[in-house]
Design a protein around this motif. Structure first.
Motif, PDB file in Angstrom:
ATOM      1  N   THR A 251      -4.217   1.274 -12.190  1.00 39.32           N
ATOM      2  CA  THR A 251      -3.747   0.908 -13.528  1.00 39.32           C
ATOM      3  C   THR A 251      -4.835   0.371 -14.458  1.00 39.32           C
ATOM      4  O   THR A 251      -4.673   0.400 -15.669  1.00 39.32           O
ATOM      5  CB  THR A 251      -2.638  -0.148 -13.412  1.00 39.32           C
TER       6      THR A 251
ATOM      7  N   TYR B 212      -5.094   1.030 -18.525  1.00 33.08           N
ATOM      8  CA  TYR B 212      -4.927  -0.037 -19.506  1.00 33.08           C
ATOM      9  C   TYR B 212      -6.167  -0.176 -20.382  1.00 33.08           C
ATOM     10  O   TYR B 212      -6.056  -0.452 -21.587  1.00 33.08           O
ATOM     11  CB  TYR B 212      -4.626  -1.368 -18.813  1.00 33.08           C
TER      12      TYR B 212
ATOM     13  N   ASP C 280       2.500  12.613 -20.795  1.00 30.70           N
ATOM     14  CA  ASP C 280       2.663  12.516 -19.352  1.00 30.70           C
ATOM     15  C   ASP C 280       2.798  13.941 -18.811  1.00 30.70           C
ATOM     16  O   ASP C 280       3.814  14.599 -19.026  1.00 30.70           O
ATOM     17  CB  ASP C 280       3.895  11.676 -19.025  1.00 30.70           C
TER      18      ASP C 280
ATOM     19  N   GLU D 186       5.533   2.858 -28.178  1.00 31.57           N
ATOM     20  CA  GLU D 186       6.523   2.519 -27.162  1.00 31.57           C
ATOM     21  C   GLU D 186       5.897   2.035 -25.851  1.00 31.57           C
ATOM     22  O   GLU D 186       6.614   1.585 -24.951  1.00 31.57           O
ATOM     23  CB  GLU D 186       7.427   3.728 -26.876  1.00 31.57           C
ATOM     24  N   ILE D 187       4.578   2.114 -25.735  1.00 33.99           N
ATOM     25  CA  ILE D 187       3.899   1.660 -24.524  1.00 33.99           C
ATOM     26  C   ILE D 187       3.742   0.143 -24.601  1.00 33.99           C
ATOM     27  O   ILE D 187       3.301  -0.383 -25.620  1.00 33.99           O
ATOM     28  CB  ILE D 187       2.518   2.317 -24.376  1.00 33.99           C
ATOM     29  N   PRO D 188       4.097  -0.589 -23.540  1.00 32.09           N
ATOM     30  CA  PRO D 188       3.972  -2.051 -23.568  1.00 32.09           C
ATOM     31  C   PRO D 188       2.548  -2.506 -23.881  1.00 32.09           C
ATOM     32  O   PRO D 188       1.575  -1.817 -23.558  1.00 32.09           O
ATOM     33  CB  PRO D 188       4.380  -2.469 -22.148  1.00 32.09           C
TER      34      PRO D 188
ATOM     35  N   GLU E 201       2.821  -5.384 -18.070  1.00 34.98           N
ATOM     36  CA  GLU E 201       3.917  -4.485 -18.455  1.00 34.98           C
ATOM     37  C   GLU E 201       3.446  -3.037 -18.549  1.00 34.98           C
ATOM     38  O   GLU E 201       4.173  -2.112 -18.169  1.00 34.98           O
ATOM     39  CB  GLU E 201       4.514  -4.939 -19.787  1.00 34.98           C
ATOM     40  N   ALA E 202       2.218  -2.831 -19.045  1.00 40.15           N
ATOM     41  CA  ALA E 202       1.673  -1.475 -19.122  1.00 40.15           C
ATOM     42  C   ALA E 202       1.450  -0.900 -17.720  1.00 40.15           C
ATOM     43  O   ALA E 202       1.695   0.289 -17.478  1.00 40.15           O
ATOM     44  CB  ALA E 202       0.358  -1.478 -19.906  1.00 40.15           C
TER      45      ALA E 202
ATOM     46  N   TRP F 133       4.756   0.054 -16.388  1.00 37.80           N
ATOM     47  CA  TRP F 133       5.180   1.281 -17.068  1.00 37.80           C
ATOM     48  C   TRP F 133       4.541   2.502 -16.421  1.00 37.80           C
ATOM     49  O   TRP F 133       5.202   3.516 -16.161  1.00 37.80           O
ATOM     50  CB  TRP F 133       4.799   1.205 -18.546  1.00 37.80           C
TER      51      TRP F 133
ATOM     52  N   ASP G 103       6.045   3.291 -13.112  1.00 34.11           N
ATOM     53  CA  ASP G 103       7.346   3.936 -13.259  1.00 34.11           C
ATOM     54  C   ASP G 103       7.193   5.406 -13.641  1.00 34.11           C
ATOM     55  O   ASP G 103       7.973   6.251 -13.184  1.00 34.11           O
ATOM     56  CB  ASP G 103       8.172   3.196 -14.320  1.00 34.11           C
ATOM     57  N   ARG G 104       6.193   5.721 -14.455  1.00 36.82           N
ATOM     58  CA  ARG G 104       5.963   7.119 -14.817  1.00 36.82           C
ATOM     59  C   ARG G 104       5.624   7.948 -13.575  1.00 36.82           C
ATOM     60  O   ARG G 104       6.044   9.094 -13.442  1.00 36.82           O
ATOM     61  CB  ARG G 104       4.825   7.253 -15.838  1.00 36.82           C
TER      62      ARG G 104
END
Length: 383
Positions: free
Chosen positions: A220, A224, A239, A274-276, A281-282, A285, A288-289
């Motif tokens: 991540t 980020y 995505d 819409e991305i945190p 949080e990112a 996200w 989850d993707r």
């Protein structure tokens, strides 16, 4: 393609593995010679003018010219995949707009996933603007390493303490909203294998993370860093999920046209707003993707396709042929001039020397005006 936990794909005879015949070998060697010779001539002739001289006055216009010229060469690859090798590239998901500034995240099934992103970029008019975050060892490849440097790809060691300053430095140069940008990132950090998947699953189970079957857990921090550096200048995150029939290809499979028979590319567009914002949080996200990617690949393994197919049309054969003719014609002219004039040969030699030096030391010219104003500012501060 067979994926763990899913049934083997059922395909018709004509979509089965193509044998490596003598014809395919000869055709593949000819295509490879064309690709390498045109790449060399385009780099040798155009880099001093477009990526050095013009960049001394304007980074923006230098990037525009480089993107146009080398976009012509990159278009040879989708032509090879789709028209010569007859590989079906099937798009699904959403139809995305043309000419957006995007961060593109994709799963990493094999060493050539990144090449098939060119097929999408060409359809969106952004072929020359796509940049990759790739392992630094690839920058050492003969000829291709020069191209990666001129295209401003970001080399990483896959060790965050070493990669963080490199990424921040490069990303800071991509913040001009007037510069079209497709920045492609493979958050898994490496291509998928069953052994890597088992290690990823073990780590996930021990740390309360999703246990995934068809993708690895994403890293991540790099995601980020891209998001944070480019926030406010991106239109969206794409995505992208890639799957293959009947076998995941390697580079020579693409050259000789034996695999794959089909490439399936599923695209979802998420507006950047819409991305945190926060890193935690990112990161959640992104995780989850990849959980959703895993579900998509499970669906593909059972159905043989992604949902909502047919979002993009086929490439124009006429446009592909015209582009190929232009690239080969220019290369022929460049070779003729090199044979004719010793000064052209000296120019090519100096150009290659610069490319080798600049790629090895990761050097790019800076605009003269910026350098002058920076020098004057320092002198003023000293006083």
């Amino acid at each position: 393609m067979r994926m763990e936990g899913s049934k083997p794909l059922s395909t018709s005879k004509e979509l089965e593995h193509r044998p490596l015949t003598a014809f395919r070998v000869v055709r593949g060697v000819m295509c490879l010679v064309v690709l390498l010779s045109t790449a060399f001539m385009f780099l040798a002739y155009f880099v001093p003018l477009a990526a050095v001289l013009l960049r001394l006055f304007s980074v923006h216009y230098s990037r525009k010219v480089v993107s146009f010229l080398f976009g012509l060469w990159l278009a040879l690859w989708p032509f090879l995949f789709e028209k010569i090798n007859k590989t079906k590239v099937i798009f699904s998901g959403e139809t995305v707009p043309d000419q957006e500034r995007v961060l593109l995240i994709a799963n990493h099934r094999t060493e050539v996933d990144w090449m098939y992103l060119w097929d999408l970029a060409q359809r969106k008019g952004c072929l020359g603007y796509i940049k990759y975050i790739l392992k630094s060892s690839l920058m050492k490849l003969p000829l291709f390493g020069w191209g990666f440097h001129i295209f401003e790809f970001i080399p990483v060691e896959r060790k965050w303490e070493m990669d963080e300053p490199v990424m921040h430095k490069m990303l800071s140069t991509f913040t001009n909203p007037e510069d079209p940008l497709w920045l492609a990132l493979f958050p898994e950090g490496t291509d998928f294998t069953e052994q890597k998947c088992k290690r990823s699953q073990k780590f996930a189970a021990e740390n309360g993370l999703p246990v995934l079957k068809h993708v690895l857990l994403p890293k991540t921090k790099g995601f980020y860093a891209c998001l944070e550096a480019l926030r406010g200048t991106l239109d969206a995150v794409y995505d992208v999920t890639i799957a293959y029939k009947n076998k995941c290809p390697v580079l020579l499979d693409n050259v000789f046209g034996v695999n794959p028979s089909e490439v399936h590319i599923h695209v979802q567009r998420i507006p950047a707003k819409e991305i945190p914002v926060s890193e935690d949080e990112a990161s959640a996200w992104l995780m989850d993707r990849f959980r959703l990617k895993d579900q998509l690949l499970t669906y593909f393994g059972t159905q043989g396709h992604f949902p909502n197919q047919g979002t993009e049309g086929e490439l124009s054969t006429i446009k592909c042929l015209v582009n190929c003719t232009v690239v080969i014609g220019l290369t022929g002219l460049f070779v003729y001039l090199a044979v004719l004039s010793i000064w052209v040969r000296i120019y090519i030699g100096l150009s290659c020397s610069y490319l080798a030096y600049a790629t090895f030391f990761n050097i790019r010219p800076q605009p003269l005006w910026g350098s002058v104003t920076g020098f004057l500012w320092k002198q003023k501060c000293k006083r």
